[in-house]
Design a protein around this motif. Structure first.
Motif, PDB file in Angstrom:
ATOM      1  N   GLY A 222     -16.633  20.823  14.098  1.00 49.78           N
ATOM      2  CA  GLY A 222     -17.726  21.767  13.940  1.00 49.78           C
ATOM      3  C   GLY A 222     -17.639  22.584  12.679  1.00 49.78           C
ATOM      4  O   GLY A 222     -18.663  22.885  12.045  1.00 49.78           O
ATOM      5  N   ALA A 223     -16.429  22.967  12.273  1.00 52.23           N
ATOM      6  CA  ALA A 223     -16.273  23.767  11.057  1.00 52.23           C
ATOM      7  C   ALA A 223     -16.767  23.004   9.833  1.00 52.23           C
ATOM      8  O   ALA A 223     -17.494  23.548   8.992  1.00 52.23           O
ATOM      9  CB  ALA A 223     -14.808  24.163  10.889  1.00 52.23           C
ATOM     10  N   MET A 224     -16.386  21.740   9.739  1.00 54.81           N
ATOM     11  CA  MET A 224     -16.825  20.938   8.591  1.00 54.81           C
ATOM     12  C   MET A 224     -18.316  20.649   8.653  1.00 54.81           C
ATOM     13  O   MET A 224     -19.019  20.693   7.630  1.00 54.81           O
ATOM     14  CB  MET A 224     -16.029  19.629   8.555  1.00 54.81           C
ATOM     15  CG  MET A 224     -14.563  19.819   8.239  1.00 54.81           C
ATOM     16  SD  MET A 224     -13.648  18.251   8.113  1.00 54.81           S
ATOM     17  CE  MET A 224     -13.572  17.763   9.830  1.00 54.81           C
ATOM     18  N   LEU A 225     -18.823  20.383   9.852  1.00 59.40           N
ATOM     19  CA  LEU A 225     -20.227  20.025  10.000  1.00 59.40           C
ATOM     20  C   LEU A 225     -21.146  21.217   9.707  1.00 59.40           C
ATOM     21  O   LEU A 225     -22.128  21.090   8.964  1.00 59.40           O
ATOM     22  CB  LEU A 225     -20.482  19.496  11.407  1.00 59.40           C
ATOM     23  CG  LEU A 225     -21.879  18.946  11.692  1.00 59.40           C
ATOM     24  CD1 LEU A 225     -22.190  17.769  10.781  1.00 59.40           C
ATOM     25  CD2 LEU A 225     -21.998  18.525  13.154  1.00 59.40           C
ATOM     26  N   THR A 226     -20.830  22.366  10.278  1.00 62.50           N
ATOM     27  CA  THR A 226     -21.687  23.539  10.056  1.00 62.50           C
ATOM     28  C   THR A 226     -21.643  23.999   8.616  1.00 62.50           C
ATOM     29  O   THR A 226     -22.664  24.411   8.056  1.00 62.50           O
ATOM     30  CB  THR A 226     -21.276  24.695  10.985  1.00 62.50           C
ATOM     31  OG1 THR A 226     -19.876  24.956  10.838  1.00 62.50           O
ATOM     32  CG2 THR A 226     -21.577  24.372  12.434  1.00 62.50           C
TER      33      THR A 226
ATOM     34  N   LEU B 251     -14.095  11.993  10.931  1.00 61.97           N
ATOM     35  CA  LEU B 251     -13.146  12.478  11.924  1.00 61.97           C
ATOM     36  C   LEU B 251     -13.645  12.181  13.340  1.00 61.97           C
ATOM     37  O   LEU B 251     -12.872  11.767  14.204  1.00 61.97           O
ATOM     38  CB  LEU B 251     -12.912  13.972  11.746  1.00 61.97           C
ATOM     39  CG  LEU B 251     -11.930  14.624  12.736  1.00 61.97           C
ATOM     40  CD1 LEU B 251     -10.568  13.941  12.686  1.00 61.97           C
ATOM     41  CD2 LEU B 251     -11.798  16.124  12.455  1.00 61.97           C
ATOM     42  N   THR B 252     -14.941  12.367  13.563  1.00 59.36           N
ATOM     43  CA  THR B 252     -15.518  12.069  14.879  1.00 59.36           C
ATOM     44  C   THR B 252     -15.358  10.595  15.219  1.00 59.36           C
ATOM     45  O   THR B 252     -14.931  10.233  16.328  1.00 59.36           O
ATOM     46  CB  THR B 252     -17.007  12.451  14.917  1.00 59.36           C
ATOM     47  OG1 THR B 252     -17.152  13.839  14.598  1.00 59.36           O
ATOM     48  CG2 THR B 252     -17.604  12.170  16.281  1.00 59.36           C
ATOM     49  N   VAL B 253     -15.698   9.730  14.264  1.00 60.33           N
ATOM     50  CA  VAL B 253     -15.567   8.285  14.483  1.00 60.33           C
ATOM     51  C   VAL B 253     -14.106   7.918  14.728  1.00 60.33           C
ATOM     52  O   VAL B 253     -13.790   7.102  15.605  1.00 60.33           O
ATOM     53  CB  VAL B 253     -16.134   7.508  13.278  1.00 60.33           C
ATOM     54  CG1 VAL B 253     -15.818   6.022  13.395  1.00 60.33           C
ATOM     55  CG2 VAL B 253     -17.642   7.722  13.172  1.00 60.33           C
ATOM     56  N   HIS B 254     -13.206   8.527  13.960  1.00 55.90           N
ATOM     57  CA  HIS B 254     -11.770   8.247  14.102  1.00 55.90           C
ATOM     58  C   HIS B 254     -11.274   8.623  15.497  1.00 55.90           C
ATOM     59  O   HIS B 254     -10.544   7.853  16.145  1.00 55.90           O
ATOM     60  CB  HIS B 254     -11.000   9.015  13.033  1.00 55.90           C
ATOM     61  CG  HIS B 254      -9.509   8.915  13.160  1.00 55.90           C
ATOM     62  ND1 HIS B 254      -8.827   7.715  13.089  1.00 55.90           N
ATOM     63  CD2 HIS B 254      -8.560   9.871  13.378  1.00 55.90           C
ATOM     64  CE1 HIS B 254      -7.531   7.930  13.239  1.00 55.90           C
ATOM     65  NE2 HIS B 254      -7.347   9.228  13.428  1.00 55.90           N
TER      66      HIS B 254
ATOM     67  N   TRP C 216      -5.009  11.535  21.584  1.00 49.38           N
ATOM     68  CA  TRP C 216      -4.963  12.675  20.668  1.00 49.38           C
ATOM     69  C   TRP C 216      -3.761  12.554  19.736  1.00 49.38           C
ATOM     70  O   TRP C 216      -3.871  12.762  18.518  1.00 49.38           O
ATOM     71  CB  TRP C 216      -4.887  13.977  21.470  1.00 49.38           C
ATOM     72  CG  TRP C 216      -4.949  15.226  20.632  1.00 49.38           C
ATOM     73  CD1 TRP C 216      -5.469  15.356  19.378  1.00 49.38           C
ATOM     74  CD2 TRP C 216      -4.463  16.522  20.974  1.00 49.38           C
ATOM     75  NE1 TRP C 216      -5.347  16.651  18.926  1.00 49.38           N
ATOM     76  CE2 TRP C 216      -4.733  17.381  19.891  1.00 49.38           C
ATOM     77  CE3 TRP C 216      -3.840  17.032  22.109  1.00 49.38           C
ATOM     78  CZ2 TRP C 216      -4.388  18.732  19.899  1.00 49.38           C
ATOM     79  CZ3 TRP C 216      -3.505  18.384  22.124  1.00 49.38           C
ATOM     80  CH2 TRP C 216      -3.772  19.211  21.037  1.00 49.38           C
ATOM     81  N   ARG C 217      -2.613  12.187  20.292  1.00 49.05           N
ATOM     82  CA  ARG C 217      -1.420  12.051  19.448  1.00 49.05           C
ATOM     83  C   ARG C 217      -1.558  10.884  18.476  1.00 49.05           C
ATOM     84  O   ARG C 217      -1.141  10.975  17.318  1.00 49.05           O
ATOM     85  CB  ARG C 217      -0.193  11.863  20.336  1.00 49.05           C
ATOM     86  CG  ARG C 217       1.096  11.760  19.532  1.00 49.05           C
ATOM     87  CD  ARG C 217       2.302  11.650  20.431  1.00 49.05           C
ATOM     88  NE  ARG C 217       3.514  11.533  19.649  1.00 49.05           N
ATOM     89  CZ  ARG C 217       4.723  11.384  20.183  1.00 49.05           C
ATOM     90  NH1 ARG C 217       4.864  11.365  21.496  1.00 49.05           N
ATOM     91  NH2 ARG C 217       5.778  11.263  19.406  1.00 49.05           N
ATOM     92  N   ALA C 218      -2.152   9.772  18.958  1.00 46.26           N
ATOM     93  CA  ALA C 218      -2.327   8.618  18.079  1.00 46.26           C
ATOM     94  C   ALA C 218      -3.319   8.906  16.960  1.00 46.26           C
ATOM     95  O   ALA C 218      -3.161   8.422  15.837  1.00 46.26           O
ATOM     96  CB  ALA C 218      -2.798   7.415  18.893  1.00 46.26           C
ATOM     97  N   ALA C 219      -4.356   9.701  17.273  1.00 43.13           N
ATOM     98  CA  ALA C 219      -5.377  10.006  16.274  1.00 43.13           C
ATOM     99  C   ALA C 219      -4.881  10.993  15.239  1.00 43.13           C
ATOM    100  O   ALA C 219      -5.253  10.926  14.059  1.00 43.13           O
ATOM    101  CB  ALA C 219      -6.632  10.547  16.951  1.00 43.13           C
ATOM    102  N   LEU C 220      -4.032  11.931  15.666  1.00 39.01           N
ATOM    103  CA  LEU C 220      -3.556  12.987  14.759  1.00 39.01           C
ATOM    104  C   LEU C 220      -2.032  13.054  14.791  1.00 39.01           C
ATOM    105  O   LEU C 220      -1.451  14.071  15.182  1.00 39.01           O
ATOM    106  CB  LEU C 220      -4.158  14.344  15.162  1.00 39.01           C
ATOM    107  CG  LEU C 220      -5.688  14.411  15.230  1.00 39.01           C
ATOM    108  CD1 LEU C 220      -6.130  15.733  15.831  1.00 39.01           C
ATOM    109  CD2 LEU C 220      -6.302  14.215  13.852  1.00 39.01           C
ATOM    110  N   PRO C 221      -1.354  11.983  14.384  1.00 37.87           N
ATOM    111  CA  PRO C 221       0.111  11.987  14.456  1.00 37.87           C
ATOM    112  C   PRO C 221       0.756  12.985  13.517  1.00 37.87           C
ATOM    113  O   PRO C 221       1.905  13.377  13.724  1.00 37.87           O
ATOM    114  CB  PRO C 221       0.471  10.544  14.061  1.00 37.87           C
ATOM    115  CG  PRO C 221      -0.687  10.077  13.233  1.00 37.87           C
ATOM    116  CD  PRO C 221      -1.891  10.743  13.818  1.00 37.87           C
TER     117      PRO C 221
END
Length: 324
Positions: free
Chosen positions: A53-57, A101-104, A201-206
């Motif tokens: 949301g921070a990046m999108l807004t 990031l959303t797609v990831h 979550w861990r796999a997406a943001l290791p």
């Protein structure tokens, strides 16, 4: 929307580092694992929503006073081929980063689900070859293995609990009842879904240290929840003996490790892999029980979890709430 993006960015930073670290070190979750689980889920969801949301807004800020107007303006730019000059290069980059990031995150969630389901399928195929149904207990399979092994394998109506004959030879009838109740609690409370979400979550943001903290804490909490369910069936000393025996199988807790001969299927069971620290914390909690959180404290924490999730949602979707 200008200020909303900064509030969301600040919330994302807070939820990415100090809050998970403090929660992972807190002592009260062992007194109320359900409440702690609700809070962990809220932190994960609110953190992801705040990051995106921070990046999108911020990216949409030049073409709208709120998210709805900004998305409408972006729609016009993309489909009606209006000029992107109103956005500028930096804002285009922010929007692209939010989309990527959303797609990831979504792709990693689906990929993790596919890998877990594939692992369970292979594991079930091996069970069909090596196990036999329990004569006395429904939905339970017995594998020929000398180590004391117990775990559950989710699969909807085909979910099963797996025990080794080595475990059944060691445990008394009451201890075995406690182990079966524990494993069935994993299935009835759908702990495998929580493990899937936090593993993704861990796999997406290791690169995010707190994703590892969250997964480890959730693994411990689901074991505590299952222990609490088992205590409704057997007395505490009986469960302690059973947990210690099952935990001795690998030195790191065989409760949820798929310990079939010739196979290695991590995290396919209802509970997650339990390391030595987690097993020690679990036994300590059973040996020196603490009183549960008072009802008002539990309600307050759960209300804070709901509020935590509501803040980024409101900042994103409430039209005209915050203007530049």
């Amino acid at each position: 929307m200008f200020w909303a993006s900064y509030f969301l960015a600040a919330l994302a930073v807070i939820l990415a580092w100090p809050v998970p670290v403090l929660l992972s070190r807190a002592k009260w979750p062992a007194r109320s694992p359900f409440t702690a689980m609700v809070l962990w889920q809220s932190i994960a969801l609110a953190g992801g929503l705040s990051m995106i949301g921070a990046m999108l807004t911020w990216g949409l800020e030049p073409i709208g006073d709120n998210l709805a107007q900004g998305l409408s303006g972006l729609w016009n730019i993309l489909l009606q081929r209006q000029s992107v000059e109103a956005l500028g290069l930096v804002h285009v980059f922010a929007i692209s980063a939010a989309v990527l990031l959303t797609v990831h995150l979504v792709f990693t969630l689906l990929l993790t689900y596919y890998r877990i389901v594939s692992g369970r399928r292979r594991h079930r195929d091996m069970l069909n070859l090596l196990s036999s149904p329990s004569l006395n207990t429904p939905a339970t399979l017995v594998i020929p293995h000398p180590s004391p092994v117990a775990y559950c394998l989710p699969g909807g109506a085909h979910s099963v609990t797996v025990l080794s004959d080595g475990l059944m030879d060691i445990l008394s009838e009451k201890e075995l009842s406690g182990v079966l109740t524990h494993e069935r609690a994993h299935l009835s409370q759908h702990h495998h879904l929580l493990l899937w979400a936090f593993a993704a979550w861990r796999a997406a943001l290791p690169w995010l240290p707190t994703s590892q903290l969250a997964q480890r804490s959730v693994n411990e909490l689901i074991e505590m929840l299952a222990d609490d369910e088992a205590l409704k069936k057997v007395d505490r000393p009986t469960l302690i003996r059973a947990v210690a025996i099952v935990g001795s199988a690998s030195g790191a807790g065989a409760d949820s490790a798929a310990a079939l001969p010739g196979s290695s299927v991590p995290a396919v069971a209802g509970g997650g892999r339990e390391d030595e620290t987690g097993m020690a914390a679990r036994l300590s909690r059973l040996l020196t029980p603490q009183p549960p959180l008072q009802r008002w404290a539990s309600i307050l924490i759960q209300a804070a979890a709901v509020l935590l999730l509501a803040v980024p949602t409101v900042l994103l979707f409430a039209p005209g709430l915050i203007h530049a």
